[in-house]
Design an enzyme around this catalytic site. Sequence first.
Site, PDB file in Angstrom:
ATOM      1  N   ASP A 108      -5.896  -4.900   6.636  1.00 39.01           N
ATOM      2  CA  ASP A 108      -6.217  -3.464   6.592  1.00 39.01           C
ATOM      3  C   ASP A 108      -6.504  -2.892   7.980  1.00 39.01           C
ATOM      4  O   ASP A 108      -6.252  -1.710   8.245  1.00 39.01           O
ATOM      5  CB  ASP A 108      -7.385  -3.192   5.638  1.00 39.01           C
ATOM      6  CG  ASP A 108      -8.642  -3.976   5.984  1.00 39.01           C
ATOM      7  OD1 ASP A 108      -8.570  -4.892   6.827  1.00 39.01           O
ATOM      8  OD2 ASP A 108      -9.694  -3.688   5.398  1.00 39.01           O
ATOM      9  N   ARG A 163      -4.256  -0.509  -5.264  1.00 35.83           N
ATOM     10  CA  ARG A 163      -3.343   0.619  -5.329  1.00 35.83           C
ATOM     11  C   ARG A 163      -1.906   0.163  -5.134  1.00 35.83           C
ATOM     12  O   ARG A 163      -1.631  -0.795  -4.410  1.00 35.83           O
ATOM     13  CB  ARG A 163      -3.670   1.646  -4.243  1.00 35.83           C
ATOM     14  CG  ARG A 163      -4.980   2.363  -4.413  1.00 35.83           C
ATOM     15  CD  ARG A 163      -5.160   3.419  -3.330  1.00 35.83           C
ATOM     16  NE  ARG A 163      -5.055   2.840  -1.995  1.00 35.83           N
ATOM     17  CZ  ARG A 163      -4.703   3.516  -0.897  1.00 35.83           C
ATOM     18  NH1 ARG A 163      -4.395   4.794  -0.987  1.00 35.83           N
ATOM     19  NH2 ARG A 163      -4.656   2.935   0.276  1.00 35.83           N
ATOM     20  N   SER A 217      -6.636  -7.680   2.039  1.00 40.34           N
ATOM     21  CA  SER A 217      -7.831  -7.568   2.889  1.00 40.34           C
ATOM     22  C   SER A 217      -8.800  -8.724   2.659  1.00 40.34           C
ATOM     23  O   SER A 217      -9.973  -8.539   2.321  1.00 40.34           O
ATOM     24  CB  SER A 217      -8.529  -6.228   2.633  1.00 40.34           C
ATOM     25  OG  SER A 217      -7.645  -5.175   2.908  1.00 40.34           O
TER      26      SER A 217
END
Length: 924
Positions: free
Chosen positions: A664, A549, A610
Site C-alpha cells: 500500500d 475492495r 498490505s
Amino acid sequence: MDSVGPLGLQQGDGAPGCPQEALPCPSNSSELVQECLRQFKVTGAQLRQIQASFLDSMEQALSGQANPAPTVRMLPTYVGSVPHGTEQGDFVVLELGAIGASLRVLWVTLMGTEGHRMEPQSREFVIPQEVMVGPGQQLFDFAARCLSEFLDALPVGNQCLQLGFSFSFPCHQTGLDKSTLISWTKGFRCSGVEGQDVVQLLRDAIQRQGAYSIDVVAVVNDTVGTMMGCEPGAGPCEVGLVVDTGTNACYMEEARHVALLDEDRGRVCISIEWGSFSDDGALGPVLTTFDHILDHESLNPGAQRFEKMIGGLYLGELVRLVLAHLAQRGVLFGGCTSPALLSRGGILLEHVAEMEDPSAGAARVHTILQDLGLRPRASDTELVRHVCAAVCTRAAQLCAAALAAVLSRLQRSREQETLQIAVATGGRVFERHPRFLSILQETVMLLAPTCDVSFIPSVDGGGRGVAMVTAVAARLAAHRRLLEETLAPFRVTCEQLAAVQAQMREAMARGLRGEASSLRMLPTYVRATPDGSERGDFLALDLGGTNFRVLLVRVATGGVQISSQIYSIPECVAQGSGQQLFDHIVDCIVDFQQKQGLSGQSLPLGFTFSFPCRQLGLDQGILLTWTKGFNASDCEGQDVVCLLREAIRRRQATELNVVAIVNDTVGTMMSCGYEDPRCEVGLIVGTGTNACYMEELRNVASVAGDSGHMCINMEWGAFGDDGSLGMLSTHFDASVDQASINPGKQRFEKMISGMYLGEIVRHVLLHLTRLGVLFRGQLTQRLQTRDIFKTKFLSEIESDSLALRQVRAILEALGLPLTSDDALMVLEVCQAVSQRAAQLCGAGVAAVVEKIRENRGLEELTVSVGVDGTLYKMHPHFSSLVAATVRELAPRCAVTFLQSEDGSGKGAALVTAVACRLAQMTHV
C-alpha cells in the site's frame, strides 16, 4: 446656611429639631409617601433593559472594545481553576477592604476530601481613620504589624507560610500575585498606592517587619474568595456574588473570549467590577432624586452608580434621605428630625435590615427609631418599614438583573440550552437582610428562566475562599511539576532527532547490503514512477483488513476514473484455510466483473496486499507473517500471487492477468506520482506506518543490475527492533509494547502509528491519576480498559476549532469525570505524544530524502512525498510537524507532501499500468 435639595430636603449636617408643636400628618401624606416609594419601583421591562445593557457592556469589555468605553471592567483575576476538594495544608489570609474599616487575619487549615472541616482562626483589627486616608506605606505597615501580632499567638515556628491577600478594591491584575490598584473605594484614600502593585507593597512591609517568612502567593478580591470558598456540592461553584459595603460579582469565563489574555484554552475567573455599571439609557429611568443627592454627597460623585443603588454602605443612606425628606414634610415623626437623621451615615444597613424584618415587631422598630433620637408615632413604624422594603427590594432586583446577564453570558459561551450552576453569595446584605436573597432568586427566575441556579451562602465571608485560591495555586503548581516530569521524556530535542535520522541512514545502508538490520529494505520490483503516458483499463484488488475492495481503474487522457465495490471478509474466512480465503476473494472479483459488464475480459490486475511480504519479482510476493487479525492457514511462506492464481484456476469461469503485487505504501507513491512526476517517496501513517522510495539499483545487493531504479519497501515500522531507539523509549512505550500481540517488534511503529498512540496516552493518564494529578486521583474501570482511548480522540481533542467544553464532552463520554484542569492536562498529554510521533516520522522522512540527494550527488534536491493514512490526514497538527522536522533535519531538500487519493486502489492500478508500459517498451 445648609443648602436645600430638590425635594426641599436639607443636605449636610443641618440643624435637627421640631416645629414648636408637633405637626399632625398633612392631608396629602399618603400621596407624598407613595410618591417616594414609586420612585423605587422597577418594572420587568426596565429590568430586562438593564440585563441586556449589562450583558452588552460585559461583552464589549471582554472583546477589548475601547470606544465607547464599556462601563464594567471585566478584569482577569488569573484564577484558572475552582477547587476540587483535595486541597490540603495551612494557609494565612489577610483581608483588606472586605469588612469596611477593618482588617482581618485568618489561619485556615484545609483537610482535603478525607479530613473533617476545621474552623479557621481569625482576628479583626480596626483600621484608624488616619491610616485609611494617610500615606500608603503607613497602611501596609499597619497590615504587616497586625499580621505579626496575630501569628505571635500561634505555634508557627520557622516554617515558610503561604499567604493569600484579599484586597477588595478595583485592581488591574497581570498575574495571580501581581495587582495594580486602579482606584480606592469604600472610604479609603491612602496616597501613593493607586497605580502601584499592592502585592509588592505588602511584601515590602512584611520584609520591613521582618518577623516571619511569608510568601504572598495570590492576591484575591473578596468576590473571588467567596466563589472559591463555596463548599463543593453536586457541581463546581463558578459564580461569586458579594453584596456588602460595596457589591461585585465574578465568574469563570472561557479564556479564549478574553482579549486581554493570550490564551485559547482553559478558563479564567473574571472580576466584573460591576459597581461601576452606569449606562444612562438603562439606569437613568430607575435613578431617584435620592440617588442623585447621595451621589452628589459621596466621596466619588458620578462613579460607582450601580454600587450606590445596591451596596450596604449606601442602602442605609438612601433610607435616611427618604425618611429625612418625609419628616421635613411633616409626614413622619410629627415633622421632627434628629442629629442622626440629618447626618451622613446616621442610619446603617443594620438598622434597615432590622426594621424591615417582619419578625422584629413594631416595638423593635420603635426602639431603633428612638435610639436614632426620633419620637416615632404608632403609624410611623409601618411607613418606615415600607421605605426600607422599597429601597432594599429595588437593590435586590437590580442585583438580579446584573446576575441574569452573567448567567446569560455563561449559557451563551457554553452553548447550553439549560444552564445548571451554583452561585456563592457573601456579604452583610445577604447575612443581615432576610428578604434580599428571596427577592434576588425570584427576579433571577423571571429574567433567566432557562437557568437552574443554586445559591450557596459563603461560610466565613470569603476568608476560606482566599485560602482556597492559595491552596489551588499550590496544587496546580505541584501538579504542573509532576506533569512536566511525566511528559519530559516525550519532548524530543533536535539533537535526538538528528541521532534517529543518522541511525536510520545506517540501518538503511545495512539493509540494502543484505546485512543484519532492523530495516528489511525489500525490493518491490517497481522500477519507475508514472510519466503520464499510461493508458488503459485495469483491475485492482485492495486487501488489508476485514473489508477489501475490487476496483476498475480507467487511465485515459483526461485522468483516472475509478469504480469500486467493498466486500467483507467474515472472521471465519480470515482465520480459516488459505484456500477458503482466496476462493472467497475470487468469488468477489467475479461478482464485480459481472456488475461492471466485464465478464470474459482478461484485464491486467494489480494486487495491493498490505501484509509483510518478501518480493521476488513484480508478481511474486512471499507472505512473511499475517497481521491485523488474519490467520489463514497454509499461507505464511507462500507466494500469495500463486495462491490467487490457483483460486482463479479453480473458479475456471474467469481469466485474470495478475501483473503486480503491490504494497500500500508503494501504491500511495504511485498514485501521487501520476499527478506529480517528482514524487519518489511513499509514506503511510495510519493504523500502522511504513515508507518506500526510489533507490538506485546499484545499491540494492539482492537484485542484479547496476543501472536504473528500484522502489524499496523499507518496512520501517520495525526500525529500532535491535534496541537502537532505547534512548527515546519511555516506560509507557514499554507497557504498550508488552501488552501487544508482538512484544519487542515494530518498535518504531508503536511510537508513531494510530494503533498505539491512544494506548500510550491512556498509560500516561493512568500514571498521572495514580499521582493524584488527574481525575482527583480516582481510577475508573474505563481508564484501566485496554484500547478505550482511540487515536481518533487525539485528533479531536487537539483540534483548534474545539472549545474546551467539547474536549470535556469527549472525555466524559469515555466515563472520565473531569474538571477543566483535567481537560487541559489531557490535551497536553495528547499533544506531547502526537508531537513526538510526528517528529520521529519527520526524522525518518529526512533520512530517506537525504539518501536520495546523496545517491544522486546533488547539492539541492526537490522531491515530493505521497502520503496516506488517517492519522496523517485527520490529525490537526501531525502533517505540519512532520514537514517542520524534515525542514530542520534536511535543509538541502525541498520536500513537498502530497496527500494520496486511494493509494491502495488507484496506486495498484498505476503500478500495473507502468509495468505494462515498460513491458511494451521492452517488447518494441
